[in-house]
Write an enzyme that holds these catalytic residues in place. Structure first.
Site, mmCIF file in Angstrom:
data_model
loop_
_atom_site.group_PDB
_atom_site.id
_atom_site.type_symbol
_atom_site.label_atom_id
_atom_site.label_comp_id
_atom_site.label_asym_id
_atom_site.label_seq_id
_atom_site.Cartn_x
_atom_site.Cartn_y
_atom_site.Cartn_z
ATOM 1 N N GLY A 7 5.341 12.186 -3.897
ATOM 2 C CA GLY A 7 3.886 12.299 -3.969
ATOM 3 C C GLY A 7 3.375 13.274 -2.920
ATOM 4 N N HIS A 67 -4.807 -1.737 -5.591
ATOM 5 C CA HIS A 67 -4.057 -0.588 -6.080
ATOM 6 C C HIS A 67 -5.033 0.510 -6.506
ATOM 7 C CE1 HIS A 67 -0.435 -3.400 -7.155
ATOM 8 N NE2 HIS A 67 -0.798 -3.462 -5.895
ATOM 9 N N THR A 86 -5.818 -11.833 3.544
ATOM 10 C CA THR A 86 -6.953 -11.155 2.898
ATOM 11 C C THR A 86 -8.101 -12.139 2.628
ATOM 12 O OG1 THR A 86 -6.013 -11.610 0.733
ATOM 13 C CG2 THR A 86 -5.421 -9.511 1.735
ATOM 14 N N ALA A 101 -3.943 -7.971 -3.709
ATOM 15 C CA ALA A 101 -3.466 -6.618 -3.966
ATOM 16 C C ALA A 101 -4.654 -5.674 -4.102
ATOM 17 C CB ALA A 101 -2.650 -6.597 -5.258
ATOM 18 N N ASP A 154 0.811 -1.216 0.000
ATOM 19 C CA ASP A 154 0.000 0.000 0.000
ATOM 20 C C ASP A 154 0.845 1.268 0.000
ATOM 21 O OD1 ASP A 154 -2.229 -1.702 0.181
ATOM 22 O OD2 ASP A 154 -2.024 -1.788 2.347
ATOM 23 N N ARG A 179 1.795 -29.321 -7.082
ATOM 24 C CA ARG A 179 1.662 -29.811 -8.453
ATOM 25 C C ARG A 179 0.334 -30.495 -8.753
ATOM 26 N NH1 ARG A 179 7.153 -32.486 -7.585
ATOM 27 N NH2 ARG A 179 6.268 -32.235 -5.514
ATOM 28 N N LYS A 226 3.079 10.120 -0.431
ATOM 29 C CA LYS A 226 2.321 10.580 0.740
ATOM 30 C C LYS A 226 3.097 11.496 1.672
ATOM 31 C CE LYS A 226 -1.416 7.915 1.542
ATOM 32 N NZ LYS A 226 -2.318 6.827 1.931
ATOM 33 N N THR A 281 2.971 -12.913 2.371
ATOM 34 C CA THR A 281 2.091 -13.529 1.387
ATOM 35 C C THR A 281 2.828 -14.730 0.787
ATOM 36 O OG1 THR A 281 0.600 -13.096 -0.467
ATOM 37 C CG2 THR A 281 2.777 -11.999 -0.549
ATOM 38 N N GLY A 316 -10.800 -3.540 3.635
ATOM 39 C CA GLY A 316 -11.463 -2.508 4.428
ATOM 40 C C GLY A 316 -10.925 -2.421 5.863
HETATM 41 P P1 GDP Z 1 -0.757 0.291 -3.553
HETATM 42 O O1 GDP Z 1 -1.357 -0.972 -3.038
HETATM 43 O O2 GDP Z 1 0.716 0.355 -3.307
HETATM 44 O O3 GDP Z 1 -1.109 0.592 -4.973
HETATM 45 O O4 GDP Z 1 -1.387 1.470 -2.664
HETATM 46 P P2 GDP Z 1 -2.934 1.634 -2.247
HETATM 47 O O5 GDP Z 1 -3.700 2.116 -3.416
HETATM 48 O O6 GDP Z 1 -3.420 0.415 -1.539
HETATM 49 O O7 GDP Z 1 -2.817 2.739 -1.122
HETATM 50 C C1 GDP Z 1 -2.237 3.975 -1.360
HETATM 51 C C2 GDP Z 1 -3.274 5.076 -1.080
HETATM 52 O O8 GDP Z 1 -2.615 6.315 -1.012
HETATM 53 C C3 GDP Z 1 -4.309 5.222 -2.161
HETATM 54 O O9 GDP Z 1 -5.520 5.633 -1.574
HETATM 55 C C4 GDP Z 1 -3.761 6.329 -3.052
HETATM 56 O O10 GDP Z 1 -4.761 7.058 -3.744
HETATM 57 C C5 GDP Z 1 -3.111 7.209 -2.013
HETATM 58 N N1 GDP Z 1 -1.921 7.945 -2.456
HETATM 59 C C6 GDP Z 1 -0.911 7.532 -3.276
HETATM 60 N N2 GDP Z 1 0.051 8.481 -3.335
HETATM 61 C C7 GDP Z 1 -0.359 9.492 -2.542
HETATM 62 C C8 GDP Z 1 0.217 10.745 -2.156
HETATM 63 O O11 GDP Z 1 1.323 11.104 -2.549
HETATM 64 N N3 GDP Z 1 -0.510 11.513 -1.282
HETATM 65 C C9 GDP Z 1 -1.729 11.134 -0.809
HETATM 66 N N4 GDP Z 1 -2.368 11.938 0.043
HETATM 67 N N5 GDP Z 1 -2.291 9.981 -1.144
HETATM 68 C C10 GDP Z 1 -1.616 9.159 -1.998
HETATM 69 P P1 IMO Z 2 -0.832 -4.241 -2.246
HETATM 70 O O1 IMO Z 2 -0.442 -4.744 -3.590
HETATM 71 C C1 IMO Z 2 -0.930 -4.773 2.090
HETATM 72 C C2 IMO Z 2 -0.832 -8.904 3.568
HETATM 73 C C3 IMO Z 2 -2.122 -9.299 4.267
HETATM 74 C C4 IMO Z 2 -1.592 -10.299 5.279
HETATM 75 C C5 IMO Z 2 -0.484 -11.002 4.487
HETATM 76 C C6 IMO Z 2 -0.913 -12.329 3.868
HETATM 77 O O2 IMO Z 2 -2.136 -3.540 -2.210
HETATM 78 O O3 IMO Z 2 0.280 -3.461 -1.625
HETATM 79 P P2 IMO Z 2 -2.462 -12.988 1.813
HETATM 80 O O4 IMO Z 2 -3.935 -12.726 1.592
HETATM 81 O O5 IMO Z 2 -1.601 -12.466 0.737
HETATM 82 O O6 IMO Z 2 -2.187 -14.424 2.137
HETATM 83 O O7 IMO Z 2 -2.123 -12.171 3.168
HETATM 84 O O8 IMO Z 2 -0.105 -10.115 3.453
HETATM 85 N N1 IMO Z 2 -0.995 -8.355 2.205
HETATM 86 C C7 IMO Z 2 -1.004 -7.051 1.915
HETATM 87 N N2 IMO Z 2 -0.916 -5.965 2.710
HETATM 88 N N3 IMO Z 2 -1.002 -4.617 0.755
HETATM 89 C C8 IMO Z 2 -1.064 -5.684 -0.054
HETATM 90 O O9 IMO Z 2 -1.031 -5.597 -1.402
HETATM 91 C C9 IMO Z 2 -1.086 -6.975 0.514
HETATM 92 N N4 IMO Z 2 -1.145 -8.227 0.011
HETATM 93 C C10 IMO Z 2 -1.074 -9.063 1.053
HETATM 94 O O10 IMO Z 2 -2.728 -8.196 4.896
HETATM 95 O O11 IMO Z 2 -1.001 -9.627 6.361
HETATM 96 MG MG MG Z 3 -2.829 -1.652 -1.754
#
Ligand code: GDP
Ligand code: IMO
Ligand code: MG
Length: 469
Positions: free
Chosen positions: A457, A81, A175, A79, A53, A189, A375, A283, A346
């Site tokens: 960012g 994103h 998740t 994931a 994240d 396998r 951020k 993961t 969530g």
């Molecule tokens: P990812 O899983 O690495 O793609 O990240 P996520 O989308 O799960 O979480 C990142 C959150 O931060 C999202 O809600 C983005 O819209 C937000 N975000 C990303 N870059 C920035 C930033 O530079 N500033 C702020 N305020 N929010 C950002």
């Molecule tokens: P993005 O791509 C944050 C975490 C889960 C849990 C552990 C194992 O959005 O950055 P899993 O369901 O993969 O077996 O869960 O890994 N986890 C993540 N945490 N961002 C993710 O993906 C994650 N993908 C898995 O919360 O602790």
């Molecule tokens: Mg994410």
């Protein structure tokens, strides 16, 4: 003739063995096979450098605007994103974030595990949000070697978490998307792949029954609607067939053909990597750079720039040690200002200070070319900001990030404290427009990691990104 000693000499020949001309020795001196030229196309990789994240989706969206191909190489719909375009917030779980670029092909590689209802639901829900997803099926390709996540894998994920809670008093906080069980089937396998589903359905359904029954034997409480899921899968097979491609050949053509910009979107992150992460709170895939090669069929010589995405502080979803966690007012402030809530589950994300020991460890494994620091704006209101710069255990400094989770739980963190800037950075569009305290914070990160920061960012939208060089 081989000698009795069985020793090979430096030419790879057994003693006394005659020199045999191999086919390659016949290659003419001016043949392209002898060329020492760098391989034509390289992939640019975006990877999470913490616990996920970090804002990978936003960085990928930025780079995808002039990409020809955007790939996912590992993970599944664990994931989440986020990409914000024209105030519309898209969320991607299996689809590469580059699917928003109507000129690019999106590719889901063999290393990804695909839950088909999840994939199609994700596309439909994003289609309703804005125009970005229009025509997505025409620009998506899926590797025939990718493994499938079935509904029972997801149910088993839930059962395993319950059992961990009952037997060990704590779970992993997965998740529950079936990721661990699906990769277990792959490693055992007996998993099923996209090529199985789109070939002879009678053969597929036989294998599906055997796999479902295998899990039913292991988990007697598991409720599998075998016939119901098969009926659904048969329908998905029809929708899927036009998207399926020989992934290795697809990538090979892209890498060796006319110049193409190829982008890889890492999912999850370094500290969640099955080998390098905080095991067992990880993961089940390689979310570090090696996953690019194995999850797409990209030879290592074609890996070009590797960008690490680093959040200006640290967050973690789920269970596991977190040395710089701030279970206090600061953590609560980061959580609410940063809207740190999981896109997939969530759940509220745990928050703490930036941990540079951890990011340096991620850099050791990935060899980042540059960092995207996201951020920064979330730190705008803090009067002082801390950064973890060293770990100590039992009074002894730790040279690097420990493998053992008992050790990680016991570390004390040495912090460097910076004065905050206490003003908004959201409107800044160049490094010099940032307050001097923020500039110092960024320069310290670069010095510590010995990696340049390329982007910063300062907000959610596409435009809120400062490019440093
Ligand atoms: P990812 O899983 O690495 O793609 O990240 P996520 O989308 O799960 O979480 C990142 C959150 O931060 C999202 O809600 C983005 O819209 C937000 N975000 C990303 N870059 C920035 C930033 O530079 N500033 C702020 N305020 N929010 C950002
Ligand atoms: P993005 O791509 C944050 C975490 C889960 C849990 C552990 C194992 O959005 O950055 P899993 O369901 O993969 O077996 O869960 O890994 N986890 C993540 N945490 N961002 C993710 O993906 C994650 N993908 C898995 O919360 O602790
Ligand atoms: Mg994410």
């Amino acid at each position: 003739m081989a000698s009795n000693s069985n020793m090979a000499n430096v030419n790879g020949r057994e003693n006394g063995e005659p020199i045999v001309k191999r086919p390659r020795d016949n290659v003419s001196p001016d043949s392209p096979l002898r060329s020492s030229k760098e391989p034509a196309n390289k992939v640019t990789v975006v990877l999470g450098a913490q616990w996920g994240d970090e804002g990978k989706g936003k960085v990928v969206d930025l780079l995808a605007m002039d990409a020809d191909i955007v790939c996912r190489c590992q993970g599944g719909n664990n994931a989440g994103h986020t990409v914000v375009v024209d105030s519309v917030e898209y969320d991607f779980h299996l689809l590469p974030s580059g699917v928003l670029n109507k000129k690019a092909i999106s590719f889901i590689g063999n290393g990804v595990v695909i839950h088909l209802p999840g994939l199609f639901t994700e596309a439909q829900s994003n289609l309703k949000k804005g125009k970005g997803l229009q025509g997505w099926e025409e620009r998506l390709k899926i590797s025939d070697r990718a493994h499938i996540v079935f509904n029972f894998h997801q149910a088993v994920d839930g059962i395993q978490e319950m059992q961990r809670q009952q037997q060990e008093g704590k779970n992993l906080g997965t998740t529950k998307k079936g990721i661990g069980p699906a990769y277990s089937s792959k490693a055992a396998r007996n998993g099923l792949r996209v090529c199985d589903l789109v070939s002879d359905f009678n053969v597929f359904q036989e294998k599906f029954r055997i796999l479902a029954e295998h899990f039913q034997t292991m988990y007697p409480n598991l409720n599998v609607d075998i016939d119901g899921e098969l009926k659904q899968l048969k329908e998905y097979a029809e929708q899927l067939r036009p998207l399926v491609t020989d992934g290795v050949y697809f990538m090979h053509k892209a890498l060796t053909g006319p110049s193409k910009k190829i982008l890889v979107e890492g999912a999850n992150a370094a500290l969640l990597d099955i080998d390098f992460g905080t095991y067992p709170f990880v993961t089940s895939s390689n979310c570090t750079v090696g996953g690019v090669c194995t999850g797409l069929g990209v030879p290592p010589s074609h890996v070009g720039r590797v960008y690490g995405v680093v959040k200006a502080y640290t967050t973690r979803v789920g269970v596991g040690a977190f040395p710089t966690e701030q279970d206090n007012e600061t953590g609560a402030l980061l959580q609410s200002r940063g809207r740190e809530v999981g896109v997939t589950t969530g759940r509220k994300r745990r928050c703490g200070w930036l941990d540079l020991i951890l990011v340096r460890y991620a850099h050791m494994v990935n060899g980042f070319s540059a960092i995207a620091l996201t951020k920064l704006d979330i730190l705008d209101t803090l009067p002082e900001i801390k950064v973890g710069v060293a770990y100590e255990v039992d009074g002894e400094p730790l040279p690097s990030f420990p493998a053992n989770m008992d050790v990680l739980t016991r570390v004390t963190v040495e912090y460097k404290t910076f004065p905050g800037w206490c003003c908004s950075t959201e409107a800044a569009r160049s490094f010099t427009e940032l307050p001097s305290q923020a500039q110092n914070y960024i320069r310290f990160i670069e010095d510590f990691l010995q990696v340049p920061v390329k982007w910063v960012g300062v907000g959610k939208s596409r435009e809120s990104m400062i490019k440093l060089y």
